[in-house]
Scaffold this active site. Structure first.
Site, mmCIF file in Angstrom:
data_model
loop_
_atom_site.group_PDB
_atom_site.id
_atom_site.type_symbol
_atom_site.label_atom_id
_atom_site.label_comp_id
_atom_site.label_asym_id
_atom_site.label_seq_id
_atom_site.Cartn_x
_atom_site.Cartn_y
_atom_site.Cartn_z
ATOM 1 N N CYS A 272 -7.315 -0.697 -4.327
ATOM 2 C CA CYS A 272 -6.485 0.159 -4.290
ATOM 3 C C CYS A 272 -7.344 1.565 -3.439
ATOM 4 O O CYS A 272 -6.426 1.941 -3.123
ATOM 5 C CB CYS A 272 -5.459 0.062 -5.134
ATOM 6 S SG CYS A 272 -6.518 0.195 -6.843
ATOM 7 N N LYS B 289 4.652 -12.636 -15.202
ATOM 8 C CA LYS B 289 4.832 -13.239 -13.763
ATOM 9 C C LYS B 289 3.389 -13.087 -13.776
ATOM 10 O O LYS B 289 2.971 -12.154 -12.506
ATOM 11 C CB LYS B 289 5.578 -12.551 -12.961
ATOM 12 C CG LYS B 289 5.420 -12.603 -11.973
ATOM 13 C CD LYS B 289 5.632 -14.262 -11.538
ATOM 14 C CE LYS B 289 5.547 -14.497 -9.729
ATOM 15 N NZ LYS B 289 4.345 -14.705 -9.469
ATOM 16 N N GLY C 250 6.076 -5.885 -1.762
ATOM 17 C CA GLY C 250 6.165 -6.592 -2.832
ATOM 18 C C GLY C 250 7.199 -5.692 -3.167
ATOM 19 O O GLY C 250 8.205 -5.765 -4.428
ATOM 20 N N GLY C 251 6.257 -4.903 -3.843
ATOM 21 C CA GLY C 251 6.731 -3.705 -4.851
ATOM 22 C C GLY C 251 8.018 -3.193 -4.188
ATOM 23 O O GLY C 251 9.245 -2.631 -5.146
ATOM 24 N N GLU D 244 2.881 -0.067 -7.797
ATOM 25 C CA GLU D 244 1.196 0.386 -7.088
ATOM 26 C C GLU D 244 0.738 -0.068 -6.369
ATOM 27 O O GLU D 244 0.640 -1.600 -6.181
ATOM 28 C CB GLU D 244 0.027 0.556 -8.433
ATOM 29 C CG GLU D 244 -0.805 1.704 -8.111
ATOM 30 C CD GLU D 244 -2.659 0.591 -8.306
ATOM 31 O OE1 GLU D 244 -2.700 0.471 -8.980
ATOM 32 O OE2 GLU D 244 -2.849 0.206 -7.069
ATOM 33 N N GLY E 191 -0.226 -4.515 -6.563
ATOM 34 C CA GLY E 191 0.753 -5.372 -4.898
ATOM 35 C C GLY E 191 0.438 -5.451 -3.476
ATOM 36 O O GLY E 191 0.126 -3.758 -3.396
ATOM 37 N N SER E 192 1.115 -5.618 -3.097
ATOM 38 C CA SER E 192 1.802 -4.851 -1.638
ATOM 39 C C SER E 192 2.757 -4.211 -1.187
ATOM 40 O O SER E 192 4.308 -4.535 -2.819
ATOM 41 C CB SER E 192 1.874 -6.365 -0.806
ATOM 42 O OG SER E 192 3.221 -6.815 -1.733
ATOM 43 N N ARG E 193 2.790 -3.790 -0.735
ATOM 44 C CA ARG E 193 3.990 -2.442 -0.327
ATOM 45 C C ARG E 193 5.494 -3.061 -0.390
ATOM 46 O O ARG E 193 6.430 -2.456 -0.581
ATOM 47 C CB ARG E 193 3.724 -1.710 0.739
ATOM 48 C CG ARG E 193 4.664 -0.924 0.953
ATOM 49 C CD ARG E 193 4.007 0.331 2.232
ATOM 50 N NE ARG E 193 5.080 1.369 2.420
ATOM 51 C CZ ARG E 193 4.308 2.135 3.695
ATOM 52 N NH1 ARG E 193 3.030 2.005 3.825
ATOM 53 N NH2 ARG E 193 5.401 3.483 4.032
ATOM 54 N N GLU F 231 -2.328 0.812 5.178
ATOM 55 C CA GLU F 231 -3.353 -0.024 4.707
ATOM 56 C C GLU F 231 -3.847 -0.774 5.118
ATOM 57 O O GLU F 231 -2.745 -1.849 5.087
ATOM 58 C CB GLU F 231 -2.810 -0.075 2.885
ATOM 59 C CG GLU F 231 -4.242 -1.071 2.656
ATOM 60 C CD GLU F 231 -3.941 -0.902 1.149
ATOM 61 O OE1 GLU F 231 -4.420 -1.129 -0.019
ATOM 62 O OE2 GLU F 231 -2.599 -1.699 0.394
HETATM 63 P P1 NAP Z 1 1.448 -9.579 -3.111
HETATM 64 O O1 NAP Z 1 1.745 -10.783 -2.346
HETATM 65 O O2 NAP Z 1 2.852 -8.116 -3.224
HETATM 66 O O3 NAP Z 1 2.208 -10.094 -4.848
HETATM 67 C C1 NAP Z 1 2.543 -9.054 -5.957
HETATM 68 C C2 NAP Z 1 2.921 -9.960 -7.061
HETATM 69 O O4 NAP Z 1 4.612 -10.014 -6.968
HETATM 70 C C3 NAP Z 1 2.718 -11.667 -7.219
HETATM 71 O O5 NAP Z 1 3.069 -11.914 -8.223
HETATM 72 C C4 NAP Z 1 3.824 -11.877 -6.398
HETATM 73 O O6 NAP Z 1 3.782 -13.228 -6.661
HETATM 74 C C5 NAP Z 1 4.892 -11.162 -6.688
HETATM 75 N N1 NAP Z 1 6.078 -10.638 -5.837
HETATM 76 C C6 NAP Z 1 5.295 -10.204 -4.210
HETATM 77 N N2 NAP Z 1 7.036 -10.009 -3.234
HETATM 78 C C7 NAP Z 1 8.051 -10.485 -4.218
HETATM 79 C C8 NAP Z 1 9.852 -10.229 -4.027
HETATM 80 N N3 NAP Z 1 9.422 -10.199 -3.395
HETATM 81 N N4 NAP Z 1 9.987 -11.320 -5.366
HETATM 82 C C9 NAP Z 1 9.721 -11.166 -6.440
HETATM 83 N N5 NAP Z 1 8.359 -11.199 -6.725
HETATM 84 C C10 NAP Z 1 7.007 -10.523 -5.524
HETATM 85 O O7 NAP Z 1 0.813 -8.577 -3.592
HETATM 86 P P2 NAP Z 1 -0.945 -9.846 -3.488
HETATM 87 O O8 NAP Z 1 -0.677 -11.217 -3.860
HETATM 88 O O9 NAP Z 1 -1.786 -9.266 -4.832
HETATM 89 O O10 NAP Z 1 -1.908 -8.963 -2.649
HETATM 90 C C11 NAP Z 1 -1.515 -9.291 -0.886
HETATM 91 C C12 NAP Z 1 -1.081 -8.138 -0.421
HETATM 92 O O11 NAP Z 1 -1.291 -7.129 -1.381
HETATM 93 C C13 NAP Z 1 -3.139 -7.549 0.126
HETATM 94 O O12 NAP Z 1 -3.138 -8.142 0.970
HETATM 95 C C14 NAP Z 1 -2.431 -5.710 -0.436
HETATM 96 O O13 NAP Z 1 -2.326 -4.697 0.879
HETATM 97 C C15 NAP Z 1 -1.895 -5.396 -1.676
HETATM 98 N N6 NAP Z 1 -1.810 -5.692 -2.517
HETATM 99 C C16 NAP Z 1 -2.500 -4.199 -2.824
HETATM 100 C C17 NAP Z 1 -3.136 -3.788 -3.824
HETATM 101 C C18 NAP Z 1 -3.308 -2.424 -4.099
HETATM 102 O O14 NAP Z 1 -4.054 -1.974 -6.074
HETATM 103 N N7 NAP Z 1 -2.705 -1.197 -3.711
HETATM 104 C C19 NAP Z 1 -3.798 -4.463 -5.198
HETATM 105 C C20 NAP Z 1 -3.709 -5.776 -4.670
HETATM 106 C C21 NAP Z 1 -3.072 -6.487 -3.530
HETATM 107 P P3 NAP Z 1 4.457 -14.404 -6.002
HETATM 108 O O15 NAP Z 1 4.088 -14.573 -4.350
HETATM 109 O O16 NAP Z 1 4.358 -15.426 -6.862
HETATM 110 O O17 NAP Z 1 6.420 -14.407 -5.052
#
Ligand code: NAP
Length: 526
Positions: free
Chosen positions: A302, A184, A245-246, A265, A241-243, A393
């Site tokens: 991260c 995705k 989202g995960g 992660e 990605g985010s907590r 975080e």
């Molecule tokens: P994210 O919002 O969690 O998105 C990551 C991926 O997952 C995107 O492709 C998103 O697609 C998908 N996604 C997220 N929530 C979803 C859901 N409920 N259902 C289906 N798909 C979902 O992360 P991000 O945009 O990379 O960054 C936002 C935040 O993530 C940052 O502010 C930070 O806190 C955290 N982050 C942490 C790390 C780490 O390594 N720990 C790395 C990067 C970011 P869509 O948006 O198209 O749904």
């Protein structure tokens, strides 16, 4: 190579008809060409069915073909040349030099997994000889190898458009295991995703493998990602990605008729314990190194050091003053996306309002769009323990210095922490006794423990662990960086008394793959 805004399914470019998406250049604050067509659940279904159909032919192809696939993907990514770096730079605002380094890491990672595939140790070939005369019961002939779990869904990370995205560690380790992959695309780097996706698609064709081995789907909103994790053909998920989202994806996976593992992660504040000897000997150097690590890549790692723990004493203030001085010289820079920049500002604002937290220093303002100003805060151990949000975080260049009144408070703080990707000790030889007290706790809390380094910077190697207890990841038994990542996508199968003609090569008597194998409890290669 032209970016068309299509998905990549079944060896072809497929236009999504469920809305449109645009890439965004955060540094220039403008939308980018071309328009991307978003897919829907039908597109996901097609990609997943093709992945399912490709699974057996892919996993049964010679290991050499699988290794060649990984190497061909690496070659095709390099062949994209400057266009990939230019597009990645425009979509992420990450410097071109950083992206060139990330490309080298991505290519190196693919090649390392190719070597691993050829080596074959991950098959865990194990033979227990039959014991027909054993009393009271004979033992059967038992042979074990690991096989891939099935098609894997991969969600790339915003902060590593190459190394943790379409051809990143999750994809490389899943393909190495023999799992088809459906990615995705991250909405923050759509064009970069398409370029890399096309490189993989071409490599799959060049290696003569079924087109279903790889697909790239696009979605406007969460629906496509949700449908992907829910699809019955998908057997595991890799996510960075985010907590929030995960956890959303973990919940979908757990509610399926057949629940599947999600390797997410998510979130870590990477505590750095500056022990008294190090504070006395090199407060200035540690402070400067810490601020450089904190502000590297606009703090969008991260492994960013979001928490520094010091003991009260004569050198504490010198450390804070040096860190403040270093931080004030760092300018505000554009973040990966407008949303991440706005989440950063909210997080910093909320932290400043927590009772007992003092604002120590701020970086220099600039006119960069969607930027993050580096910020440093301080508090006491007791306030930290009393205010759980201080452990959350904040993705970006901000950190919190926590002062402990004594060693007991420092150990109590370590014990209180949630799971982390890393924990760092800044120490001198005289700190060994205190470090010895902290390490057993840190082992329970973190996936990687460092001495006298900084947590940003993750080597791709055999001994690396980029993982840790929740919320650092959803499964502390694994890593998303390094060759051990392949284990996430394998499962063991035991063959009991199967005739020789039905045994897989890895456990055949004459060892045709020339593997190191465990036979009756001892390693051998014959
Ligand atoms: P994210 O919002 O969690 O998105 C990551 C991926 O997952 C995107 O492709 C998103 O697609 C998908 N996604 C997220 N929530 C979803 C859901 N409920 N259902 C289906 N798909 C979902 O992360 P991000 O945009 O990379 O960054 C936002 C935040 O993530 C940052 O502010 C930070 O806190 C955290 N982050 C942490 C790390 C780490 O390594 N720990 C790395 C990067 C970011 P869509 O948006 O198209 O749904």
């Amino acid at each position: 190579m032209q970016i068309t805004g299509d998905m990549l399914i079944g060896g072809a470019a497929v236009r999504g008809n469920a809305g449109t998406l645009r890439a965004f250049d955060p540094a220039r604050n403008v939308e980018m060409e071309p328009e991307f067509g978003a897919g829907d659940a039908n597109d996901v279904d097609r990609a997943c069915r093709l992945a399912q159909a490709a699974f057996d032919p892919f996993r049964q192809a010679p290991l050499e073909t699988r290794a060649r696939l990984l190497e061909t993907i690496a070659e095709r990514i390099l062949a994209l040349g400057d266009a990939l770096i230019e597009r990645g730079h425009a979509e992420s605002a990450l410097p071109k030099a950083r992206l060139e380094g990330e490309r080298a890491r991505t290519v190196g990672q693919l090649k390392l997994f190719a070597q691993l595939v050829r080596d074959g140790r991950w098959l865990t070939a194990t033979l227990d000889s039959a014991l027909p005369d054993r009393k009271p019961l004979p033992r059967s002939d038992l042979r074990l190898q690991k096989i891939p779990v099935g098609p894997v869904a991969v969600f790339g990370a915003s902060n590593f458009p190459l190394a943790f995205s379409v051809a990143g560690g999750d994809t490389a380790s899943a393909l190495a295991a023999g799992c088809p992959v459906v990615v995705k695309a991250h909405p923050a780097h759509l064009g970069t995703s398409e370029l890399v996706g096309r490189a993989i698609q071409e490599a799959v064709a060049e290696c003569g493998l079924p087109a279903g081995v790889f697909a790239l789907v696009l979605g406007a909103g969460n629906a496509v990602g949700e449908a992907l994790v829910a699809h019955p053909a998908i057997k595991a998920v890799g996510f960075t990605g985010s907590r929030g989202g995960g956890i959303a994806l973990m919940n979908i996976a757990a509610r399926r008729r057949e629940p599947i593992p999600v390797y997410a992660e998510m979130s870590s504040i990477n505590p750095c314990f500056v022990l008294p000897g190090a504070l006395a000997a090199r407060a200035d150097a540690v402070a400067n190194g810490f601020v450089d690590s904190l502000t590297l890549g606009v703090g969008q790692f991260c492994t960013n050091p979001g928490l520094v723990v010091v003991l009260d004493g004569p050198h504490r203030q010198a450390f804070i003053d040096a860190a403040a001085k270093a931080l004030e010289k760092k300018g505000a820079q554009t973040m990966l996306t407008a949303g991440i920049a706005s989440a950063y500002r909210d997080g910093v604002k909320k932290r400043a309002e927590v009772e007992g937290v003092s604002h120590v220093a701020q970086g220099a303002s600039t006119d960069a769009h969607h930027s993050a100003l580096p910020e440093l805060f301080a508090t006491t151990q007791q306030r930290f323990l009393a205010a759980p949000p201080l452990e959350d975080e904040i993705f970006g260049p901000t950190s919190l210095v926590v002062t402990c009144a004594n060693v007991e408070e420092m150990i109590e703080l370590a014990e209180h922490l949630e799971g982390q990707l890393t924990a760092t000790l800044q120490m001198e030889p005289e700190d060994v006794e205190l470090a010895r007290k902290l390490v057993p706790t840190l082992e329970r809390k973190a996936g990687r423990i460092l001495a006298n380094g900084f947590s940003t910077g993750v080597e791709v190697s055999h001994a690396m662990v980029h993982g840790g207890p929740f919320p650092a990841t959803s499964d502390p038994r694994s890593t998303s960086v390094g060759t051990l990542a392949i284990e996430r996508f394998l499962r063991p199968v035991c063959y009991q008394d199967l005739p020789a003609e039905l045994l897989p090569q890895a456990v055949q008597d004459d060892n045709p793959l020339n593997l190191w194998r465990l036979r009756d409890g001892a390693f051998e290669r014959r």
